[in-house]
Scaffold this motif. Sequence first.
Motif, PDB file in Angstrom:
ATOM      1  N   GLN A  17       0.854  -1.187   0.000  1.00  0.00           N
ATOM      2  CA  GLN A  17       0.000   0.000   0.000  1.00  0.00           C
ATOM      3  C   GLN A  17       0.892   1.241   0.000  1.00  0.00           C
ATOM      4  O   GLN A  17       1.840   1.325   0.780  1.00  0.00           O
ATOM      5  CB  GLN A  17      -0.916   0.007   1.232  1.00  0.00           C
ATOM      6  N   VAL A  18       0.567   2.190  -0.867  1.00  0.00           N
ATOM      7  CA  VAL A  18       1.370   3.414  -0.997  1.00  0.00           C
ATOM      8  C   VAL A  18       0.426   4.612  -1.070  1.00  0.00           C
ATOM      9  O   VAL A  18      -0.557   4.602  -1.820  1.00  0.00           O
ATOM     10  CB  VAL A  18       2.269   3.357  -2.252  1.00  0.00           C
ATOM     11  N   ASP A  19       0.752   5.639  -0.285  1.00  0.00           N
ATOM     12  CA  ASP A  19       0.005   6.892  -0.335  1.00  0.00           C
ATOM     13  C   ASP A  19       0.624   7.776  -1.413  1.00  0.00           C
ATOM     14  O   ASP A  19       1.806   8.134  -1.348  1.00  0.00           O
ATOM     15  CB  ASP A  19       0.079   7.579   1.026  1.00  0.00           C
ATOM     16  N   ILE A  20      -0.157   8.124  -2.432  1.00  0.00           N
ATOM     17  CA  ILE A  20       0.335   8.929  -3.552  1.00  0.00           C
ATOM     18  C   ILE A  20      -0.222  10.355  -3.477  1.00  0.00           C
ATOM     19  O   ILE A  20      -0.360  11.027  -4.499  1.00  0.00           O
ATOM     20  CB  ILE A  20      -0.016   8.276  -4.900  1.00  0.00           C
ATOM     21  N   GLY A  21      -0.529  10.822  -2.264  1.00  0.00           N
ATOM     22  CA  GLY A  21      -0.985  12.205  -2.119  1.00  0.00           C
ATOM     23  C   GLY A  21       0.054  13.187  -2.601  1.00  0.00           C
ATOM     24  O   GLY A  21      -0.276  14.259  -3.120  1.00  0.00           O
ATOM     25  N   ARG A  22       1.345  12.831  -2.430  1.00  0.00           N
ATOM     26  CA  ARG A  22       2.442  13.617  -2.990  1.00  0.00           C
ATOM     27  C   ARG A  22       3.445  12.653  -3.616  1.00  0.00           C
ATOM     28  O   ARG A  22       3.906  11.720  -2.950  1.00  0.00           O
ATOM     29  CB  ARG A  22       3.139  14.448  -1.914  1.00  0.00           C
ATOM     30  N   ILE A  23       3.756  12.871  -4.893  1.00  0.00           N
ATOM     31  CA  ILE A  23       4.718  12.003  -5.581  1.00  0.00           C
ATOM     32  C   ILE A  23       6.031  12.769  -5.758  1.00  0.00           C
ATOM     33  O   ILE A  23       6.995  12.495  -5.050  1.00  0.00           O
ATOM     34  CB  ILE A  23       4.152  11.517  -6.927  1.00  0.00           C
ATOM     35  N   ASP A  24       6.099  13.736  -6.654  1.00  0.00           N
ATOM     36  CA  ASP A  24       7.269  14.592  -6.871  1.00  0.00           C
ATOM     37  C   ASP A  24       8.584  13.792  -6.894  1.00  0.00           C
ATOM     38  O   ASP A  24       8.705  12.740  -6.306  1.00  0.00           O
ATOM     39  CB  ASP A  24       7.359  15.693  -5.819  1.00  0.00           C
ATOM     40  N   CYS A  25       9.549  14.311  -7.581  1.00  0.00           N
ATOM     41  CA  CYS A  25      10.841  13.641  -7.753  1.00  0.00           C
ATOM     42  C   CYS A  25      11.794  14.073  -6.651  1.00  0.00           C
ATOM     43  O   CYS A  25      11.909  15.266  -6.340  1.00  0.00           O
ATOM     44  CB  CYS A  25      11.424  13.966  -9.126  1.00  0.00           C
ATOM     45  N   ARG A  26      12.473  13.113  -6.042  1.00  0.00           N
ATOM     46  CA  ARG A  26      13.484  13.418  -5.030  1.00  0.00           C
ATOM     47  C   ARG A  26      14.813  13.843  -5.653  1.00  0.00           C
ATOM     48  O   ARG A  26      15.643  14.455  -4.979  1.00  0.00           O
ATOM     49  CB  ARG A  26      13.738  12.184  -4.141  1.00  0.00           C
ATOM     50  N   LEU A  27      15.043  13.489  -6.908  1.00  0.00           N
ATOM     51  CA  LEU A  27      16.333  13.744  -7.544  1.00  0.00           C
ATOM     52  C   LEU A  27      16.419  15.133  -8.162  1.00  0.00           C
ATOM     53  O   LEU A  27      17.512  15.586  -8.501  1.00  0.00           O
ATOM     54  CB  LEU A  27      16.593  12.678  -8.614  1.00  0.00           C
ATOM     55  N   CYS A  28      15.270  15.760  -8.344  1.00  0.00           N
ATOM     56  CA  CYS A  28      15.255  17.121  -8.897  1.00  0.00           C
ATOM     57  C   CYS A  28      14.019  17.831  -8.348  1.00  0.00           C
ATOM     58  O   CYS A  28      13.320  17.308  -7.474  1.00  0.00           O
ATOM     59  CB  CYS A  28      15.260  17.100 -10.422  1.00  0.00           C
ATOM     60  N   ASP A  29      13.756  19.027  -8.834  1.00  0.00           N
ATOM     61  CA  ASP A  29      12.638  19.833  -8.338  1.00  0.00           C
ATOM     62  C   ASP A  29      11.368  19.661  -9.160  1.00  0.00           C
ATOM     63  O   ASP A  29      10.438  20.467  -9.043  1.00  0.00           O
ATOM     64  CB  ASP A  29      13.035  21.318  -8.334  1.00  0.00           C
ATOM     65  N   GLU A  30      11.307  18.617  -9.962  1.00  0.00           N
ATOM     66  CA  GLU A  30      10.140  18.397 -10.820  1.00  0.00           C
ATOM     67  C   GLU A  30       8.920  18.034  -9.982  1.00  0.00           C
ATOM     68  O   GLU A  30       8.985  17.163  -9.101  1.00  0.00           O
ATOM     69  CB  GLU A  30      10.439  17.291 -11.819  1.00  0.00           C
ATOM     70  N   LYS A  31       7.776  18.682 -10.228  1.00  0.00           N
ATOM     71  CA  LYS A  31       6.529  18.403  -9.539  1.00  0.00           C
ATOM     72  C   LYS A  31       5.717  17.422 -10.382  1.00  0.00           C
ATOM     73  O   LYS A  31       5.378  17.723 -11.527  1.00  0.00           O
ATOM     74  CB  LYS A  31       5.728  19.688  -9.306  1.00  0.00           C
ATOM     75  N   ILE A  32       5.425  16.268  -9.822  1.00  0.00           N
ATOM     76  CA  ILE A  32       4.729  15.211 -10.559  1.00  0.00           C
ATOM     77  C   ILE A  32       3.592  14.697  -9.685  1.00  0.00           C
ATOM     78  O   ILE A  32       3.775  14.458  -8.478  1.00  0.00           O
ATOM     79  CB  ILE A  32       5.692  14.056 -10.911  1.00  0.00           C
ATOM     80  N   ASP A  33       2.426  14.528 -10.256  1.00  0.00           N
ATOM     81  CA  ASP A  33       1.263  14.046  -9.504  1.00  0.00           C
ATOM     82  C   ASP A  33       0.679  12.758 -10.078  1.00  0.00           C
ATOM     83  O   ASP A  33      -0.437  12.384  -9.734  1.00  0.00           O
ATOM     84  CB  ASP A  33       0.183  15.118  -9.453  1.00  0.00           C
ATOM     85  N   ASN A  34       1.441  12.072 -10.942  1.00  0.00           N
ATOM     86  CA  ASN A  34       0.935  10.856 -11.564  1.00  0.00           C
ATOM     87  C   ASN A  34       2.063   9.833 -11.620  1.00  0.00           C
ATOM     88  O   ASN A  34       3.198  10.158 -11.979  1.00  0.00           O
ATOM     89  CB  ASN A  34       0.425  11.169 -12.976  1.00  0.00           C
ATOM     90  N   ILE A  35       1.746   8.589 -11.278  1.00  0.00           N
ATOM     91  CA  ILE A  35       2.769   7.543 -11.226  1.00  0.00           C
ATOM     92  C   ILE A  35       3.329   7.258 -12.614  1.00  0.00           C
ATOM     93  O   ILE A  35       4.551   7.096 -12.791  1.00  0.00           O
ATOM     94  CB  ILE A  35       2.198   6.260 -10.597  1.00  0.00           C
ATOM     95  N   ASP A  36       2.492   7.188 -13.624  1.00  0.00           N
ATOM     96  CA  ASP A  36       2.979   6.919 -14.977  1.00  0.00           C
ATOM     97  C   ASP A  36       3.904   8.035 -15.464  1.00  0.00           C
ATOM     98  O   ASP A  36       4.933   7.764 -16.106  1.00  0.00           O
ATOM     99  CB  ASP A  36       1.795   6.749 -15.933  1.00  0.00           C
ATOM    100  N   SER A  37       3.551   9.268 -15.152  1.00  0.00           N
ATOM    101  CA  SER A  37       4.418  10.386 -15.532  1.00  0.00           C
ATOM    102  C   SER A  37       5.747  10.325 -14.790  1.00  0.00           C
ATOM    103  O   SER A  37       6.806  10.655 -15.346  1.00  0.00           O
ATOM    104  CB  SER A  37       3.723  11.719 -15.241  1.00  0.00           C
ATOM    105  N   PHE A  38       5.705   9.878 -13.535  1.00  0.00           N
ATOM    106  CA  PHE A  38       6.944   9.754 -12.762  1.00  0.00           C
ATOM    107  C   PHE A  38       7.855   8.681 -13.350  1.00  0.00           C
ATOM    108  O   PHE A  38       9.077   8.859 -13.419  1.00  0.00           O
ATOM    109  CB  PHE A  38       6.610   9.435 -11.306  1.00  0.00           C
ATOM    110  N   LYS A  39       7.270   7.554 -13.781  1.00  0.00           N
ATOM    111  CA  LYS A  39       8.081   6.499 -14.403  1.00  0.00           C
ATOM    112  C   LYS A  39       8.778   7.019 -15.659  1.00  0.00           C
ATOM    113  O   LYS A  39       9.974   6.774 -15.863  1.00  0.00           O
ATOM    114  CB  LYS A  39       7.192   5.293 -14.749  1.00  0.00           C
ATOM    115  N   ASP A  40       8.034   7.749 -16.498  1.00  0.00           N
ATOM    116  CA  ASP A  40       8.636   8.301 -17.709  1.00  0.00           C
ATOM    117  C   ASP A  40       9.728   9.317 -17.367  1.00  0.00           C
ATOM    118  O   ASP A  40      10.765   9.393 -18.046  1.00  0.00           O
ATOM    119  CB  ASP A  40       7.560   8.963 -18.575  1.00  0.00           C
ATOM    120  N   HIS A  41       9.525  10.057 -16.284  1.00  0.00           N
ATOM    121  CA  HIS A  41      10.484  11.092 -15.900  1.00  0.00           C
ATOM    122  C   HIS A  41      11.812  10.482 -15.455  1.00  0.00           C
ATOM    123  O   HIS A  41      12.884  10.926 -15.913  1.00  0.00           O
ATOM    124  CB  HIS A  41       9.893  11.956 -14.782  1.00  0.00           C
TER     125      HIS A  41
END
Length: 563
Positions: free
Chosen positions: A284-308
């Motif tokens: 179980q994972v809470d995705i209320g905030r995703i965002d990238c830890r490696l940069c300042d990119e703001k991401i709110d979708n898991i699929d977009s995070f994978k592509d990033h």
Amino acid sequence: MSVNNRKGPIVDPGLCRCCGAIKKCRLLNVEYEWSGQREVYADMFVDCFGLVLSHLEGEESERLICATCVVRLRDARAFRQQVLLCEEKLLSASVQIHDDDEDKMKMDVEVKQELDMTRDDVSISNDDHHDPIDDSTEPQDKDKEPTVTSLNIQVKIEDMHEETVMPMSPVPLEGAADEQAKTDMLDELNSMKKKLDQLQQSEPHPAYQVYRQPSTVDKDLHMLRNIVKIVENSYACPFLTVFSDYHCVYCKEMFVDPTELRKHTLTHDPKTYRNVIDNKKLIQVDIGRIDCRLCDEKIDNIDSFKDHITSVHEKKIYKDVSNEFMPFKLKIGTLTCVVCGKNFGFFHALKKHMAVHYGTYICDVCGAHYFEERHLIFHKNTHNKRDVKMFHCNECDKTFRSKYSRNFHVARIHKNEPAYPCNKCDEVFISYHMRYRHKMNVHGEKRQFPCDGCDKVFDSRKTLREHNQRTHLQLLRHQCNLCDKKFYLPSALRDHMTSHTGERNFRCEFCGKNYPRSKALKVHLQSHSAEKKYKCCLCPSAYTQVTNYRNHMRTKHPGNDYD
């Protein structure tokens, strides 16, 4: 609960100390019988692995092993015996070959000696040595008339093809030409060896095809690796739950407010998540905030995070898997399913609903989804109630659909055995409610559940739910047959019925007063033990309850300001 068995005691249910599973178990240091053999599992650990187990003299619950681990231990013992047997055969065969070689060498020496005794003019060259061996030691008598004989010598190389066996031409050995005969014999032997070498090199060697293990795709492994990559490189918050309580996946700390859970989880190093992940449970994972830890990119979708992270940070994400975990957006109050948008009042109901989207066990009768096979089995029993085997409790009239539930009921209710351990200390409690109160009173866990309809705050979800149903939703299902009053609990209806019958069955043992309800008697008993802090300023009367004081002022001193 221990059960006597003719082959040894069985503990059902028990916690296996080898794999951590809760199932039927046996004792490690007790002798059992299996296939006509006696076995003690603690001794088998010593024989197979040289491992001496601890706590074998402690409590019964500390020295248990399940049937699955017993089978694996037996396999290990059988494999060890097989290896020892093959090793013994190999050693005995090696000794026998060595003895045969010695006997063969002795026989060769005897044959050579016999030839030397009969023929002093014969010299034999051994195939295993390139240098000739001349055994003649006495000079030949020149006066003695030489005899002309011929000796046919045939050389055979073992383990070779039949074509490699070639007869030698007879070589006349005369006394005058002894050295010449030796030279001719050596030349012929050398030519034979050259021919044999040519034959060996010319024979085609069989071409063995190399077996390559087919490459298989382990999707479960790919899912785990994707989850670890997501948690390590994003602010997605993995968590555990017990009913509707949230727990930190790293240290098991309990939280009621998901905001506090997210703040606490940020104090842990996400690189350690790979060490605590449990692939046996649905993640179980809470995705209320995703965002990238490696940069300042703001991401709110898991699929977009994978592509990033694959395109920008060159991280490996497997594309052959999806739905690696169950996503949630946790908050206080009403929770919403991120897949279909349905609303739920508490997390336990939402998680149960998520089986519709992520459950892999499906009923073939009605299409209901479940996360675990045992839940599906219980559900299927509702479709064929005639064939359901029920397990009856011998202590009371209750029945259960599984033996495990029956045994758990007997241990917890009738034998008063604790079954709810605290995850912060060694205390074990009889009920979930007692553990709940223990964590609040001893470990200082704060549990506050505010009501959305008013300003009241409760310390448990149960009391909050009852407050909403009684006060705001007005779910009064129990109605009096003699009047129009309705009640939330059946006990409240029973207390109300005494107002119609006039019964006063609750008597005070101190003063003899009778009351129609037990609650009224409890309030009255406080007048005998507690301090009477509500004192009348007009007369000597004093009361423990403010309601009694107001009734006194209204009836005895009307018209006065008693507030």
